[in-house]
Structures are given as structure tokens and as C-alpha cells.
Design a protein around this motif. Structure first.
Motif, short mmCIF file in Angstrom:
data_model
loop_
_atom_site.label_atom_id
_atom_site.label_comp_id
_atom_site.label_asym_id
_atom_site.label_seq_id
_atom_site.Cartn_x
_atom_site.Cartn_y
_atom_site.Cartn_z
N LEU A 1 0.81 -1.21 0.00
CA LEU A 1 0.00 0.00 0.00
C LEU A 1 0.84 1.26 0.00
CD1 LEU A 1 -2.89 1.08 0.10
CD2 LEU A 1 -2.74 1.03 2.62
N GLY A 2 2.02 1.19 0.61
CA GLY A 2 2.89 2.37 0.67
C GLY A 2 3.37 2.79 -0.70
N SER A 3 3.62 1.81 -1.60
CA SER A 3 4.08 2.15 -2.94
C SER A 3 2.95 2.62 -3.85
CB SER A 3 4.75 0.93 -3.58
OG SER A 3 3.82 -0.13 -3.70
N ARG A 4 1.69 2.47 -3.45
CA ARG A 4 0.55 2.87 -4.26
C ARG A 4 -0.04 4.23 -3.85
NH1 ARG A 4 0.23 -0.30 -8.79
NH2 ARG A 4 0.69 -2.47 -8.25
N ILE A 5 0.55 4.90 -2.90
CA ILE A 5 0.01 6.20 -2.45
C ILE A 5 0.08 7.23 -3.56
CG2 ILE A 5 0.38 8.10 -0.86
CD1 ILE A 5 1.20 6.03 1.24
N SER A 6 1.22 7.26 -4.28
CA SER A 6 1.37 8.23 -5.37
C SER A 6 0.35 7.96 -6.48
CB SER A 6 2.78 8.16 -5.93
OG SER A 6 3.06 6.85 -6.41
#
Length: 422
Positions: free
Chosen positions: A130-135
Motif C-alpha cells: 500500500l505504501g508504494s501505491r500512495i502516489s
């Protein structure tokens, strides 16, 4: 042709899987067989079903082969090849073949990158972070807001379409004014005519320039021909001073040879002179050392003889009895006075006396005096031989070298006659 093009071509062919090893030295000279083999392989790699004639024995076969390859690449791959450079089969042909290899190499790299991305996607399919999908979420939210705003503006514009349609139809139905149309056409015709006049002037100038250039070229050719003839005449004529120059050159060569020989002899003689001076210096030092050693030995012998003679004199004084004999007997028993040598120089050895102070027969005293005289003569002879040896050594050493003898030689003092010998 450059080294970089050759290197890139060989590396690309190796990466594409060409079965033969290509060296950068293969294209230093024309090599049509290798070029034809590479072109056939590239065409088969691009289109495996393509049939190209492989006969390149005659000139016509080679020309037909080059034309077929160029036509195929132009129609199928949209690659324009220079047939003249390909026919040269040297470094310039490498530039043309590099166009085909670069296309195939880029396609292979793209395929490899796509396969790599596909494998990465397959590997990361089950890895959701999920952290890599914030952008990505932020970008999606922004796009959604833009879609809504664009839809609203589009709805407003479509609402104005009724009024705008009437205005558009009125503008289209309005008849055109002939005067304005004529003015625009006349202005366009005038511009075209001006451009035509300029082009004609340029053509006329080109013709005049061409004639002037032809005249200049002809003039330069005539001047070149005249200079060539003059050069030939100058080369055929021998200069007047050439004989003298050759003679002086020969004399200079002889003088140089004599100079080299004399210089070499001079260097050799200087080295011999230095060696001679060094040997002379060594001999001089050796002679000085020997003289010093002989002086020390003579001095030691002289001191030793003096000490012995003084000890003998003391012993003889102690052996004299009191109140025996007379003065005449004492005088008879007294040994004779030492006589100086012929040279007046006393050596390091003292004279030996035989007898004592006691009175006795006159025969004994005479015998003792005779013994003393004989000893003195023997000592004198020994001293003369030693002095001669010393003089010979001194003459052989310093005098032969042109150097004065050292002043450190100490001569023994003369023996003074005295009544106080005892």
C-alpha cells in the motif's frame, strides 16, 4: 568509416548471434564475400521466408544481389541503403549494414525489456504494498477532479450550441464581397510574380557566375601548365655552382674525418697522460713511505746503539781499580780516539772498544788498539755502504721524478774529538 562504427557493428552482430567471428581488420580492404554473407544472414534474420540469389561470382551477379537486398530493405523495413557503398565492400559498407543491425538490435533489446517487465509483473503480482501505491492514488484523485471539471465545462458549451448554430449558419449563408476577393487574389498574384522575377534574376546570375568561374578555371589551368613546364626546365638544367658545391662537400667530408681521427687520438693521449701522472704519484708516495720507514729504522738503531755504548761506558768506569798503575799506564791503556769518517757523517752504529782501564802489558794495549782500529774501519766501511744505499734510493725515488728529496732525513751529528770520552 570510423573505429567506433566498426566496434559497434561487431558487437551488435555478436549480440544478434552471428555464427562467425568478425574482426575489425576484415574491412581494411574490400571483402565482398564477407559482406554478401552478412547481408544474406541479416535478410534471413529479418524475413526467414525471403529468397535472395546467393551467386556473387561475376560482376553482374554481384550487382543483381546488391539491388535485391536494397530493394527488400526499402520495401519491407523502410531502410534506405546506398548500393555504391555496399558494392565497395569496405568500411563504408559497414555504415550501410549498421543501419540494418541497429534496427534488429533495438528490436531484440525491446523484446528483452518487455520480457523482463513481464517477469517483474508476474513476480510482483502477489506482492501488494500500500505504501508504494500512495502516489498512484493521488494521481487518480487528481484525474477524477479534472474529469468532473471538464465534463461541467463541456455541458455548459453544449447548452450554448443553439445560439451558436444560428450564428454559424448566418455566417455561412452570407454572400462574399467580390471586391475583397479580387484584392486578395491580386495581392497573391503580385507576390507570386515577384518571387518568379527573383528566381529569374538568380538564374541569370547563376549563368553569369558559371561563365566567370569557367574563365577563372581555364586561366588557372593555363597558369598551372606554364608552371609545370617551368619546373621541368629548372629540373633539367644543372646549376652553375653545383660542381663547386660537390667539391667543397667532399673536402668537408675529408676534413671531418681527419678531425674525428685527431680528436680520438687526443682523447687517447689525454687518458694515457692521466694514467702516467697517476702512476707517478703512486710511485712518489711509495718512495716517500719507504724513506720515512728507513729514517725511522735508522733512528731506532741509532738510539739503540747510543744506549748500548752508554751502558758499556758505565760498566768500564765501574771496573777501573783505585790507585793502581800510573798516569802513563792509564794513558797507554786508554783507547785511541775515534776518527771521523771520510764523509764526516756518523752512522747509527757506535764504535766498539776492547780493553779496560787497568794497566797491563804493552802488547795487550797495542792489540786492543789494533782491534779498535779494525772495528772502526769495518764500521766506516759499513757506514759508507749504507750511505751509498740511501743516496741511491733517494736518487731513484724523488730525483728521477723531478722532485726534490724530502727534508725530513735527519743526518747524525759529527763525532767530536774530546778527552772526555770516558
Amino acid at each position: 568509416m570510423s573505429f567506433r562504427d566498426l566496434r559497434n557493428f561487431t558487437e551488435m552482430m555478436r549480440a544478434l548471434g552471428y555464427p562467425r567471428l568478425i574482426s575489425m581488420e576484415n574491412f581494411r580492404t574490400p571483402n565482398f564475400t564477407l559482406v554478401a554473407e552478412i547481408l544474406i544472414w541479416l535478410v534471413k534474420r529479418y524475413e526467414p521466408q525471403m529468397d535472395i540469389p546467393t551467386d556473387v561470382d561475376t560482376e553482374s551477379d554481384r550487382i543483381f544481389f546488391i539491388k535485391a537486398v536494397a530493394q527488400f530493405m526499402a520495401t519491407k523495413a523502410h531502410i534506405k541503403l546506398n548500393t555504391k557503398r555496399l558494392y565497395q565492400a569496405d568500411g563504408y559498407a559497414v555504415k550501410e549494414m549498421l543501419k540494418i543491425t541497429s534496427v534488429l538490435y533495438s528490436a531484440m533489446k525491446t523484446k528483452q525489456m518487455a520480457l523482463g517487465e513481464q517477469t517483474e509483473e508476474e513476480n510482483s503480482k502477489f506482492k501488494f504494498d500500500l505504501g508504494s501505491r500512495i502516489s498512484d492514488l493521488k494521481a487518480a484523485r487528481q484525474l477524477a477532479s479534472e474529469v468532473t471539471s471538464k465534463g461541467a465545462s463541456l455541458y455548459d458549451l453544449l447548452g450554448k450550441e443553439v445560439d451558436l448554430r444560428e450564428m454559424r449558419t448566418a455566417a455561412i449563408a452570407r454572400p462574399l464581397e467580390i471586391n475583397e476577393t479580387e484584392k486578395a487574389l491580386r495581392a497573391a498574384i503580385k507576390e507570386v510574380l515577384e518571387s518568379v522575377e527573383k528566381t529569374k534574376d538568380m538564374l541569370s546570375n547563376v549563368v553569369s557566375d558559371e561563365t566567370s568561374l569557367d574563365a577563372k578555371i581555364e586561366k588557372k589551368k593555363q597558369e598551372l601548365e606554364r608552371n609545370r613546364k617551368r619546373l621541368q626546365t629548372l629540373q633539367s638544367v644543372r646549376p652553375a655552382f653545383m660542381d663547386e658545391y660537390e667539391k667543397i662537400e667532399e673536402d668537408l667530408q675529408k676534413q671531418y674525418e681527419t678531425f674525428v681521427e685527431k680528436f680520438r687520438n687526443l682523447c687517447f693521449l689525454e687518458s694515457q697522460l692521466d694514467e702516467y701522472h697517476r702512476l707517478e704519484q703512486e710511485r712518489f708516495e711509495e718512495a716517500e713511505n719507504t724513506m720515512r720507514m728507513m729514517q725511522n729504522v735508522l733512528r731506532e738503531e741509532e738510539e739503540r746503539d747510543l744506549t748500548k755504548s752508554s751502558l758499556k761506558d758505565e760498566d768500564s768506569d765501574m771496573d777501573v781499580p783505585e790507585d793502581e798503575g800510573s798516569d802513563s799506564d792509564m794513558e797507554e791503556c786508554r783507547p785511541s780516539k775515534p776518527r771521523p769518517t771520510r764523509n764526516g757523517i756518523m752512522t747509527g752504529r757506535a764504535a766498539r772498544f776492547v780493553g779496560n782501564m787497568q794497566g797491563g802489558d804493552s802488547d795487550e794495549t797495542e792489540d786492543s788498539e789494533i782491534d779498535v782500529d779494525e772495528d772502526d774501519e769495518e764500521d766506516d766501511e759499513g757506514e759508507e755502504e749504507e750511505s751509498k744505499d740511501l743516496e741511491d734510493d733517494s736518487l731513484e725515488g724523488p730525483v728521477s721524478r723531478g722532485v726534490r728529496p724530502s727534508k725530513g732525513v735527519i743526518r747524525p751529528p759529527l763525532l767530536e774529538e774530546s778527552d772526555n770520552d770516558f
